[in-house]
Scaffold this active site. Sequence first.
Site, mmCIF file in Angstrom:
data_model
loop_
_atom_site.group_PDB
_atom_site.id
_atom_site.type_symbol
_atom_site.label_atom_id
_atom_site.label_comp_id
_atom_site.label_asym_id
_atom_site.label_seq_id
_atom_site.Cartn_x
_atom_site.Cartn_y
_atom_site.Cartn_z
ATOM 1 C CB CYS A 93 -0.999 -0.048 1.148
ATOM 2 S SG CYS A 93 -2.344 1.129 0.919
ATOM 3 C CG HIS A 150 -3.431 -3.563 3.035
ATOM 4 N ND1 HIS A 150 -2.459 -3.101 3.887
ATOM 5 C CD2 HIS A 150 -4.024 -2.475 2.510
ATOM 6 C CE1 HIS A 150 -2.459 -1.779 3.880
ATOM 7 N NE2 HIS A 150 -3.403 -1.363 3.057
ATOM 8 C CD GLU A 190 -1.048 -6.119 5.434
ATOM 9 O OE1 GLU A 190 -0.592 -6.456 4.319
ATOM 10 O OE2 GLU A 190 -1.667 -5.055 5.614
#
Length: 312
Positions: free
Chosen positions: A127, A239, A241
């Site tokens: 990001c 993202h 994660e």
Amino acid sequence: MLSRSLLLISILSITFVHSKKNVNNRPIIGILAQSTKGTSVESLGQTYIDAAYVKYVESSGGRVVPIKNNLSHDELSNLFNSINGVLFPGGDVDVVDSGYAKTGEIIVKLAKKAFDKGDYFPLWGTCLGFQFLATAVSGTSSILSSSDAENLALPLDFSRGYKESRMFSSMSSKLAKYLSTASTTVNLHRNCVTTESFDGNMKLKQFFRVLSTNYDRNQKHFVSTMEGIKYPFYATQWHPEKNSFEWTKALKIPHEAMSIEVTQYFSNFFINETRSNNHKFKSIEEQEKNMMYNYCPIFTGNISNWVQTYII
Ligand SMILES: *[C@@H]1O[C@H](CO)[C@@H](O)[C@H](O)[C@H]1NC(C)=O
Ligand SMILES: *[C@@H]1O[C@H](CO)[C@@H](O)[C@H](O)[C@H]1NC(C)=O
Ligand SMILES: *[C@@H]1O[C@H](CO)[C@@H](O)[C@H](O)[C@H]1NC(C)=O
């Protein structure tokens, strides 16, 4: 005869791959901290790292060292020689004028220099980290434009040839199909690199290969995944994660079993890459002093979108 020489060639190439790579199965990854100024965790301290990034690295067999955003060049260069890769996390600081960006620029230079000398040092940007890497490589933040992609879960539109990339070459066709059809990637950004700006910037175009693109809510076409053509630098505007580690109901974060596999694929991929160099701390004492284990994550699920935060 033919098959025997093929066999010989494959034995030779296996031997070559193994002897070329000195596998380091104890990789330590630096995660860059950023200022809390203007965020919902400002009252807790000066700089932070979202705990999700730490869990992401740890879940694939890596350990974490936080990188402060105000280290001197010497301190940073010392730390660089002690760790095996760096992750630039998402967040909300300036891509040029911030401790994060200034520290990041030095890391990018060190990683390039290392690679040029045969020392494989991978970088990953997520990001803001993606936007920072695009800015650092192109030399200008005008590569970024505004975008309407906050809280938007999307399937990836793969670019031609993505399967031949380092990032996707070991992905199963089942997972690739899921990633390209299910709204699984978490987008949380107000800026992007449009495909048009990317194609118009020679420095960026010669450095990175676009592996996927997406459209925001205004049909703006942006680069969503890229990898260095020569250098082991990787970046996702989305993202990877969050799916495994963030639970706020304020955001659309898919938690389907296959979404979790996507998270795990990319953490496995990146940590794999960091096993390729043998940077080490000078002593175990110095290593222990630097590890993330010196910090405790704080529950911040009641004041921010992130369930736990490390104050650095
Ligand atoms: C670096 O930032 C930390 C807070 O993250 C602060 O405590 C420390 O004093 C700063 N160091 C310098 C040299 O500015
Ligand atoms: C990680 O590396 C191993 C050994 O080189 C390889 O078998 C595996 O496919 C890699 N995984 C990913 C996700 O790249
Ligand atoms: C949030 O949770 C923490 C930990 O339980 C607590 O210390 C803090 O007071 C809470 N903050 C608010 C604003 O509720």
